[in-house]
Design a protein around this motif. Structure first.
Motif, short mmCIF file in Angstrom:
data_model
loop_
_atom_site.label_atom_id
_atom_site.label_comp_id
_atom_site.label_asym_id
_atom_site.label_seq_id
_atom_site.Cartn_x
_atom_site.Cartn_y
_atom_site.Cartn_z
N CYS A 194 -5.39 -56.21 6.86
CA CYS A 194 -5.63 -56.35 5.43
C CYS A 194 -5.62 -54.96 4.81
O CYS A 194 -6.18 -54.01 5.36
N TYR A 204 -5.34 -62.53 -5.25
CA TYR A 204 -6.72 -62.76 -5.69
C TYR A 204 -7.69 -61.88 -4.91
O TYR A 204 -7.62 -61.80 -3.69
N ASN A 221 -4.94 -69.51 7.09
CA ASN A 221 -3.66 -69.93 6.52
C ASN A 221 -3.95 -71.14 5.62
O ASN A 221 -4.29 -72.21 6.11
N THR A 222 -3.85 -70.95 4.30
CA THR A 222 -4.18 -72.06 3.38
C THR A 222 -2.97 -72.95 3.12
O THR A 222 -3.07 -73.91 2.36
N LYS A 263 -5.50 -65.84 3.75
CA LYS A 263 -6.77 -65.37 3.18
C LYS A 263 -7.50 -64.54 4.22
O LYS A 263 -7.76 -65.01 5.33
N CYS A 295 -0.72 -59.47 -3.10
CA CYS A 295 -2.12 -59.89 -3.21
C CYS A 295 -2.30 -60.68 -4.50
O CYS A 295 -1.96 -60.20 -5.59
N GLY A 304 -12.02 -62.26 1.67
CA GLY A 304 -11.30 -63.35 1.01
C GLY A 304 -10.10 -62.93 0.18
O GLY A 304 -9.63 -63.73 -0.64
N TRP A 305 -9.59 -61.71 0.36
CA TRP A 305 -8.38 -61.34 -0.37
C TRP A 305 -7.26 -62.28 0.04
O TRP A 305 -7.14 -62.63 1.22
N ARG A 306 -6.44 -62.69 -0.92
CA ARG A 306 -5.36 -63.64 -0.61
C ARG A 306 -4.02 -62.98 -0.82
O ARG A 306 -3.81 -62.25 -1.80
N TYR A 307 -3.10 -63.27 0.09
CA TYR A 307 -1.74 -62.74 0.03
C TYR A 307 -0.76 -63.91 0.02
O TYR A 307 -0.89 -64.85 0.81
N GLU A 330 -1.04 -69.39 1.11
CA GLU A 330 -1.50 -68.01 1.13
C GLU A 330 -2.19 -67.73 2.46
O GLU A 330 -2.63 -68.64 3.14
#
Lengths: 204, 300
Positions: free
Chosen positions: A43, A78, A55-56, A61, A76, A66-69, A59
């Motif tokens: 990260c 969020y 893995n959402t 996470k 990034c 909790g940074w989301r890519y 994204e």
């Protein structure tokens, strides 16, 4: 140059796979739209491995803050500590090339030329063998494998200077009723190759 | 430089930066040592041994397979044995609450972490990870915002102080029975130690104290000692310990998956955000003090 870094079956639904190529750690994950992402396994914020992230489906996470890519761009999207602020657009993780072919996931640290594993036609159904990790340099293993007839197409993934993975495929795939036998056969064969090499190299 | 420190630097086969060697370091919780028993541990790459005598005083010495090689300065404070490989300061930082008669003081855990001591300290100062790493205990989504807080590097006290830290916590301590916005003060009085003062769930006018004393065993191996000095008449010792052990047990795998293991002091090495003010100040303070053990110094 393309190298296999994983098998297709290593990327099941919403999993993040930890791979390594030429000393570079990679996080490989398949989004719900089928796209396979191969990123630097870190990260950008505080250096935690993304392979322990979530893995959402759209994204990745990070487990720490909790940074989301985003799928595909690795941008990034969020930063939860500041929910009212959009992250600066420049924040994007490092992406590596990816190809999925013959049941293997391929990548490269440099922009690669051509298609990976092009000695086989795409239409052929393959049986992917279990990857065998060897505690010896890839060159040594490639050399040893060149001396034996296996009946499989074999690739060596250079993990780092002291480690590699033997990744074999059988094409066309054997009939379903003898697949298990084939898998056992190759597992024994390549395990024996590994044991010989590690014994000779003193790394077993 | 004092003569003792000079001698030490000449005779030691292992190099440490003087900024780390000339500090008091925790090496063991007294309560975990049986009478007369000799304990062994590593500090700044050096093998050390320690014991507490019948008179209650500690002794610490450099050791190797052959045995004793020379005494080291030592003291007992906050329930731990502290030692120094160089020229120790006269005093250790103060935690005044520790002496209050109604406090429960105990070592909650001493636990090995495969990371550097500064990474462990920085994790301790970080509020942003609560909803993700300590979900349902110290934080919960969607309460993820790190509200603005104040940070100062006090020249006079030679410490980093973060105040006005507020965070919503579902279960802020073993004694808490509902969620609440909790007030924190963080204090870093030592390169490898940090002290947290948080609103008591029992008495809103006082604060629970939780401190992390990180023992730098090697550059990338640490033992974290967690001190509790809290107000809680009801929970038994094991409940209080279990709470902290659960929380630290959640931090440990994060720390061990963080790379590089040494804390980079160059502000451009990672990507801090406003919520990371405390960590930015901590890194700057370490750089200014010339600490090189457990960190990646700023390139000259």
């Amino acid at each position: 140059m393309w190298y296999p870094i994983a098998a297709t079956q290593d990327l099941p639904f919403r999993h993040v796979y930890h791979a390594k190529l030429l000393g570079q750690e990679l996080a490989a994950w398949r989004a719900d739209d089928g796209f396979v992402n191969i990123w630097e396994n870190r990260c950008l914020h505080r250096g935690v491995r993304l392979s322990i992230g979530v893995n959402t489906g759209t994204e990745l996470k990070c487990q720490y803050h909790g940074w989301r890519y985003a799928n595909r761009t690795a941008g990034c999207t969020y930063i939860p500590a500041h929910p009212d602020r959009a992250p600066p657009r420049v924040i994007a993780n490092r992406i590596f090339p990816c190809a999925e072919r013959h049941g293997l996931i391929w990548s490269s640290l440099e922009p690669p030329a051509g298609e990976p594993g092009s000695i086989l036609a795409d239409a052929v159904e393959t049986l992917v063998l279990r990857g065998i990790a060897v505690h010896a340099p890839a060159a040594l293993v490639t050399h040893a494998l060149a001396k034996i007839q296996t009946g499989a197409v074999v690739f060596v993934q250079p993990v780092d200077t002291a480690n590699c993975v033997i990744r074999g495929i059988v094409a066309p795939a054997p009939a379903p009723d003898i697949r298990m036998r084939a898998l056992r056969h190759y597992n024994h064969l390549f395990s024996a190759v590994r044991d010989d090499i590690e014994r000779a190299a003193g790394t077993e | 430089m004092p003569i003792a420190a000079n001698l030490w630097i000449m005779t030691s086969s292992i190099y440490h930066d003087p900024a780390s060697a000339n500090l008091w370091h925790p090496i063991a919780a007294c309560a975990e040592l049986r009478d007369g028993e000799v304990g062994r541990t590593t500090l700044l790459d050096e093998a050390t041994a320690y014991r507490i005598g019948a008179d209650g005083t500690a002794s610490v010495w450099r050791s190797d397979a052959e045995g004793a090689k020379g005494g080291l300065p030592c003291r007992i404070q906050y329930g731990y044995i502290w030692t120094c490989l160089g020229d120790p300061p006269a005093d250790l930082f103060e935690i005044v609450e520790y002496a209050e008669p109604d406090r429960r003081n105990m070592n909650a855990i001493s636990i090995g972490v495969h990371s550097s001591a500064p990474r462990a300290i920085e994790n301790f100062l970080d509020m942003g990870h609560f909803p993700f790493v300590h979900k349902g205990i110290l934080g919960a989504e969607p309460h993820t915002e790190v509200k603005d807080y104040d940070v100062e590097i006090s020249v006079e006290r030679d410490e980093v102080l973060a105040t006005r830290c507020r965070f919503f916590q579902p279960q802020s301590s073993a004694a808490a029975n509902q969620g609440a916005e909790v007030d924190y003060i963080y204090r870093i009085p030592h390169p490898y130690c940090a002290v947290l003062y948080k609103t008591s769930a029992i008495d809103a006018s006082r604060r629970d104290v939780i401190a992390i004393f990180a023992q730098p065993m090697e550059q990338e191996r640490t033992r974290a000692h967690l001190l509790l000095s809290i107000l809680d008449e009801h929970s038994d010792d094991s409940t209080l310990r279990r709470f902290q052990q659960t929380v630290f047990g959640q931090d440990k795998p994060i720390l061990e998956n963080q790379f590089p293991r040494r804390l980079p002091l160059d502000p451009r090495a990672e990507l801090p955000i406003r919520a990371d003010k405390a960590s930015i100040a901590y890194r700057r303070w370490l750089a200014r003090k010339g600490v090189t053990y457990g960190v990646i110094p700023v390139a000259a």
